[in-house]
Design an enzyme around this catalytic site. Structure first.
Site, PDB file in Angstrom:
ATOM      1  N   ASP A   1      -2.479   9.219   7.532  1.00  0.00           N
ATOM      2  CA  ASP A   1      -1.681   8.141   6.786  1.00  0.00           C
ATOM      3  C   ASP A   1      -0.010   8.759   6.517  1.00  0.00           C
ATOM      4  OD1 ASP A   1      -4.349   7.097   6.211  1.00  0.00           O
ATOM      5  OD2 ASP A   1      -2.796   5.445   5.830  1.00  0.00           O
TER       6      ASP A   1
ATOM      7  N   ARG B   1       0.884  -1.087  -0.020  1.00  0.00           N
ATOM      8  CA  ARG B   1       0.007   0.058   0.101  1.00  0.00           C
ATOM      9  C   ARG B   1       0.782   1.086   0.041  1.00  0.00           C
ATOM     10  NH1 ARG B   1      -5.001   0.138   3.881  1.00  0.00           N
ATOM     11  NH2 ARG B   1      -6.029   1.568   1.996  1.00  0.00           N
TER      12      ARG B   1
HETATM   13  O1  MRU Z   1      -7.339   2.514   4.088  1.00  0.00           O
HETATM   14  P1  MRU Z   1      -7.116   2.317   5.560  1.00  0.00           P
HETATM   15  O2  MRU Z   1      -8.472   1.406   6.219  1.00  0.00           O
HETATM   16  O3  MRU Z   1      -5.945   1.730   5.666  1.00  0.00           O
HETATM   17  O4  MRU Z   1      -7.061   3.965   6.045  1.00  0.00           O
HETATM   18  C1  MRU Z   1      -7.038   4.038   7.455  1.00  0.00           C
HETATM   19  C2  MRU Z   1      -7.006   5.493   7.412  1.00  0.00           C
HETATM   20  O5  MRU Z   1      -7.129   6.455   6.746  1.00  0.00           O
HETATM   21  C3  MRU Z   1      -6.739   5.990   8.932  1.00  0.00           C
HETATM   22  O6  MRU Z   1      -7.459   7.041   9.388  1.00  0.00           O
HETATM   23  C4  MRU Z   1      -5.129   6.295   9.218  1.00  0.00           C
HETATM   24  O7  MRU Z   1      -4.555   5.254   8.661  1.00  0.00           O
HETATM   25  C5  MRU Z   1      -4.880   6.538  10.502  1.00  0.00           C
HETATM   26  S1  MRU Z   1      -4.635   5.046  11.623  1.00  0.00           S
HETATM   27  C6  MRU Z   1      -4.249   5.503  13.021  1.00  0.00           C
END
Ligand code: MRU
Length: 342
Positions: A236, A88
């Site tokens: 992220d 990812r």
């Molecule tokens: O696609 P995801 O579910 O991995 O996205 C997660 C998010 O956007 C969260 O807000 C982010 O990773 C922070 S988690 C502490």
């Protein structure tokens, strides 16, 4: 506390986040490829949890290597590293964790496979333990920002399930509740993967924290009516100037918050900050499978072949962010200075 991920013997066990809240089942990964696929398919998700999973994935990769000296060991290591790195693209924590694991590899490389394996497992465990500690610290710093009786909007899931434990955005909520504040959380459902509806609601309900589910498009209306006092989200990747990538829909919530005079807080460990990027323009945004948008709950909701865009994240410009809370404290603008980039 919820068990998001754990090392068990020679395998990594994760709660299957695709199945929640309907089923509480666990996926057991015995190879690094299984870990990579679990990250891609969102068995495990959330920036810090992805980093922890990748670290354990690297341990599994090294466990499977056979004793070979020098360059061939490096080549095998690089292959595993590259596979996990490809899973990812947006979460900085993935690359941060892998870089940390690589440093541990390089420190022990000359001592042979046994030593490398032990060092890598210790490093992955340290990453996991430190993440839970950092979240507690984020909670301690951030809880003062929330007042008794407030309703807080959050987006996606930045809770226990997205981390080793406790959560970042939800860590702040938890810490405020632990000190006796009565809070209510509005959880945006977070189309298309529904992290808010499925995961945040489940987590908060288990903790007895009042939670109200809304669709993403309702947020502005509730803000305008004065029913939301603050927004708290995770991240992220955060660029040097504070521009923040988070789940798609975060930018919309931030603009609406500013328009309505509501504080907008981002909670994340320092491992989410990417000081190599001057601003958010350089943050890679993952585009996911169009079927995630064509379907809801596994059922088609549109024409099967309709053109779809499915960016998983957006970037909120720093100008919309009231403060960023890390384990080091509450950072205010200008972020270039407060995040330590200058
Ligand atoms: O696609 P995801 O579910 O991995 O996205 C997660 C998010 O956007 C969260 O807000 C982010 O990773 C922070 S988690 C502490």
């Amino acid at each position: 506390m919820l068990p998001t991920i754990a090392w068990r013997g020679r395998s990594v066990v994760m709660i299957d986040q695709r199945k929640l809240p309907g089923q509480e089942t666990y996926v057991c990964c015995r190879t690094y490829i299984q870990v990579a696929q679990a990250i891609e398919k969102m068995v495990i998700r959330g920036a810090p949890a992805i980093g922890i999973a990748a670290a354990y994935g690297l341990v599994l990769g090294v466990m499977a290597m056979t004793a070979a000296a020098g360059r061939s060991l490096d080549r095998d290591f690089e292959k595993v590293y590259k596979r996990l790195e490809r899973t990812r693209p947006t979460a900085r924590n993935l690359f941060w964790a892998l870089e940390r694991m690589k440093a541990a590899y390089e420190r022990t490389r000359a001592q042979g496979l046994r030593a490398i394996r032990a060092a890598l497992l210790a490093e992955a465990k340290a990453i996991e333990i430190e993440d839970a500690e950092m979240n507690r610290a984020i909670g301690r710093h951030g809880r003062v920002l929330l007042r008794d009786g407030w309703t807080v909007l959050t987006h996606c899931n930045a809770g226990s399930l997205a981390t080793a434990a406790y959560g970042t955005a939800l860590g702040i909520v938890r810490a405020a509740v632990e000190e006796g504040k009565r809070l209510r959380v509005f959880a945006g459902e977070t189309r298309p993967f529904l992290q808010g509806a499925r995961l945040t609601v489940w987590e908060l309900d288990r903790d007895g924290i009042p939670v109200v589910l809304i669709t993403d498009s309702m947020a502005g209306w509730f803000m305008r009516r004065g029913e939301i006092d603050a927004v708290v989200v995770g991240a992220d990747r955060i660029a040097r100037n504070g521009d923040t990538a988070n789940k798609i829909g975060t930018y919309t919530a931030a603009v609406l918050a500013k328009e309505n005079g509501i504080p907008f807080y981002v909670a994340a460990p320092v491992s989410t900050i990417d000081l190599s990027l001057a601003d958010g323009a350089g943050i890679p945004i993952e585009e996911r499978n169009p079927d995630e948008v064509r379907q809801a709950g596994g059922r088609l909701v549109t024409l099967p072949c309709v053109d779809v865009r499915n960016p998983a994240f957006d970037v909120t410009p720093a100008a919309y962010i009231t403060a960023i809370i890390t384990e080091r404290g509450v950072h205010r603008p200008p972020y270039e200075k407060s995040l330590g980039g200058r």
